[in-house]
Scaffold this active site. Structure first.
Site, PDB file in Angstrom:
ATOM      1  N   PHE A 124       9.893  -0.950   3.693  1.00 34.84           N
ATOM      2  CA  PHE A 124       8.479  -1.121   4.056  1.00 34.84           C
ATOM      3  C   PHE A 124       8.131  -2.564   4.415  1.00 34.84           C
ATOM      4  CE2 PHE A 124       8.207   2.473   0.967  1.00 34.84           C
ATOM      5  CZ  PHE A 124       7.564   3.399   1.755  1.00 34.84           C
ATOM      6  N   ASN A 148       1.454  -9.770   0.859  1.00 39.68           N
ATOM      7  CA  ASN A 148       0.243  -8.971   1.111  1.00 39.68           C
ATOM      8  C   ASN A 148       0.030  -7.953  -0.017  1.00 39.68           C
ATOM      9  OD1 ASN A 148      -2.010  -8.359   2.738  1.00 39.68           O
ATOM     10  ND2 ASN A 148      -0.956  -6.572   3.582  1.00 39.68           N
ATOM     11  N   SER A 159       5.790   3.307  13.467  1.00 43.63           N
ATOM     12  CA  SER A 159       4.358   3.561  13.685  1.00 43.63           C
ATOM     13  C   SER A 159       4.152   4.375  14.950  1.00 43.63           C
ATOM     14  CB  SER A 159       3.652   2.206  13.819  1.00 43.63           C
ATOM     15  OG  SER A 159       2.355   2.381  14.325  1.00 43.63           O
ATOM     16  N   LYS A 205       8.076  -3.031  15.879  1.00 42.61           N
ATOM     17  CA  LYS A 205       8.467  -1.677  15.455  1.00 42.61           C
ATOM     18  C   LYS A 205       9.444  -1.073  16.470  1.00 42.61           C
ATOM     19  CE  LYS A 205       6.312  -1.716  11.645  1.00 42.61           C
ATOM     20  NZ  LYS A 205       7.074  -1.812  10.418  1.00 42.61           N
ATOM     21  N   ASN A 258      -9.121  -2.241   9.536  1.00 36.79           N
ATOM     22  CA  ASN A 258      -9.021  -0.785   9.636  1.00 36.79           C
ATOM     23  C   ASN A 258     -10.305  -0.095   9.192  1.00 36.79           C
ATOM     24  OD1 ASN A 258      -5.808  -1.521   8.662  1.00 36.79           O
ATOM     25  ND2 ASN A 258      -6.213  -0.534  10.604  1.00 36.79           N
ATOM     26  N   TYR A 285       3.105  -6.993  17.080  1.00 32.45           N
ATOM     27  CA  TYR A 285       3.378  -6.122  15.933  1.00 32.45           C
ATOM     28  C   TYR A 285       4.029  -4.817  16.405  1.00 32.45           C
ATOM     29  CZ  TYR A 285       2.647  -2.539  12.404  1.00 32.45           C
ATOM     30  OH  TYR A 285       2.844  -1.487  11.533  1.00 32.45           O
ATOM     31  N   ARG A 305      -8.358   9.742  15.746  1.00 42.09           N
ATOM     32  CA  ARG A 305      -7.084   9.364  15.118  1.00 42.09           C
ATOM     33  C   ARG A 305      -6.646  10.479  14.170  1.00 42.09           C
ATOM     34  NH1 ARG A 305      -7.717   6.182  18.459  1.00 42.09           N
ATOM     35  NH2 ARG A 305      -7.596   3.903  18.416  1.00 42.09           N
ATOM     36  N   TYR A 345       0.821  -1.219   0.000  1.00 45.21           N
ATOM     37  CA  TYR A 345       0.000   0.000   0.000  1.00 45.21           C
ATOM     38  C   TYR A 345       0.860   1.277   0.000  1.00 45.21           C
ATOM     39  CZ  TYR A 345      -3.383   3.380   1.998  1.00 45.21           C
ATOM     40  OH  TYR A 345      -4.174   4.465   2.262  1.00 45.21           O
TER      41      TYR A 345
END
Ligand code: NAD
Ligand code: UFG
Length: 340
Positions: free
Chosen positions: A81, A35, A125, A153, A198, A149, A230, A11
């Site tokens: 990424f 993905n 993130s 990071k 999401n 996850y 957010r 993405y």
């Protein structure tokens, strides 16, 4: 300048490849399509008119990665990424996340060191901040990770800092807030596998009829309308920040060889505001209901972005309306793209 983009068919990666090619960079992409979809390569070419140099490489495969990097010693910077990103899956299968996100990053750093490649831009993130009082700046404390996850990071940031201190490596860690939206061409965008976790892909999939109803996870939070807040940042704005980060490294604008930047808009939007904006921009009535809170959600977060503006010379240009419009255009075009 030659840039290696890992996860470049994903993405954020695909939008960044477009911006890099448009800015005149020579780009090499690696991905294992874990993905993402191979059609993305063709769609990037349709947008930029430039062929994407691509190799199907899994960054966990140390031997292939080393061979590839040693054949491309003239790479000036790596934008990294490639990672797995589903928070829920990381709770169920933590080893997959540590192996891919941490192990893959170690393999990459080793291959870079062996071949004298000294610049890396890393995808981090805002999850590293946990629940903090917004606007959240880069000097806010790092909180205990809420998921494997999130922990990957944090660990990768630490590994990068240590390796930067121990070698000639120069690092920019970019802490993304909530990336949404799609390219104006609607040729690339987010491709969630299965049921999206999401908010924005869930909204567009509900509006198009792939999902029956959107559940708003809680309206009893301590916010003006009771729903979570957010910082939704357009993926094209986000992609452009990576060009600024590469320039920052290659022009040696940094004060320290390890730098961290928040990438957000500096503005918080509630879940209900996002839904209302979607309805306003698209003129589509969304089927949604209020449900219970989702475990692990923080009440509100949005970025303090002054550092990125001052040091990178970057700030967002697009608003929430544009995020919703482009996300919707992408959803409408998606099916025909995957078939062709
Ligand atoms: P994405 O899943 O769309 O893109 C990641 C890409 O990496 C995919 O194309 C996938 O196939 C590839 N990949 C995964 N494992 C790989 C491996 N072992 N070898 C080679 N390729 C591999 O995700 P995205 O949203 O574009 O996210 C990009 C990065 O930004 C990730 O590191 C993610 O953790 C981080 N990030 C994303 C968000 C978000 O909300 N999208 C927020 C903060 C940080
Ligand atoms: N939400 C709903 N209904 C849905 C989906 C989401 O109400 O169907 C709500 C969530 O409860 C949350 C908000 O919309 O309040 C945003 O949720 P997202 O899942 O879109 O985004 P998050 O902020 O929870 O997660 C994102 C990234 C993660 C990252 C995290 C860091 O997706 O990878 O930010 O805070 F870890």
């Amino acid at each position: 300048m030659k840039i290696l983009v890992t996860g470049g068919t994903g993405y954020i990666g695909s939008h960044t490849v477009v911006e890099l090619q448009n800015a005149g960079y020579e780009v090499v992409v690696i991905d294992n399509f874990d993905n993402s979809h191979p059609s993305v390569l063709l769609n990037i070419e349709k947008i930029t008119g430039k062929k994407v140099v691509f190799e199907n490489i899994d960054i966990r495969d140390k031997k292939s990665l080393r061979e590839f990097v040693s054949k491309n010693k003239d790479i000036n910077a790596v934008i990294h990424f490639a990672a797995s990103k589903a928070v829920g899956e990381s709770v169920e299968n933590p080893l997959k996340y540590y192996e891919n996100n941490v192990g893959g990053t170690l393999n990459l750093l080793e291959a870079m060191q062996e071949n004298g490649i000294e610049n890396i831009v890393f995808s981090s993130s805002c999850t590293v901040y946990g629940e903090a009082t917004p606007p959240v700046n880069e000097d806010a404390p790092i909180m205990l990770a809420q998921s494997p996850y999130g922990n990957t990071k944090q660990i990768c940031e630490e590994v990068l800092l240590d390796q930067t201190n121990a070698s000639n490596l120069k690092t920019v860690s970019l802490r993304y807030f909530n990336p949404v939206g799609a390219h104006d061409s609607a040729l690339i965008g987010e491709l969630p596998l299965g049921i999206p976790n999401n908010l924005v892909p869930y909204i567009t999939q509900t509006a198009i009829g792939k999902r029956e109803i959107l559940t708003v996870f809680g309206n009893d939070y301590n916010t003006p309308d009771g729903t979570c807040i957010r910082d939704f940042i357009h993926v094209v704005d986000l992609a452009k920040a990576h060009i600024k980060a590469v320039e920052y490294l290659s022009n040696k604008k940094y004060k320290s060889s390890y730098s961290v930047f928040n990438l957000g808009t500096g503005k918080g939007s509630s879940v209900l505001e996002v839904i209302q904006t979607f309805e306003k921009v698209t003129q589509v009535k969304l089927n949604y209901k209020i449900g219970p809170r989702r475990g692990g959600d923080i009440t509100q977060i949005y970025a303090g972005c002054e550092k990125a503006e001052k040091e990178l010379g970057w700030k967002t240009e697009r608003d929430l309306e544009n995020c919703m419009k482009t996300a919707w255009d992408w959803e409408k075009k998606l099916e025909s793209l995957l078939i062709s």
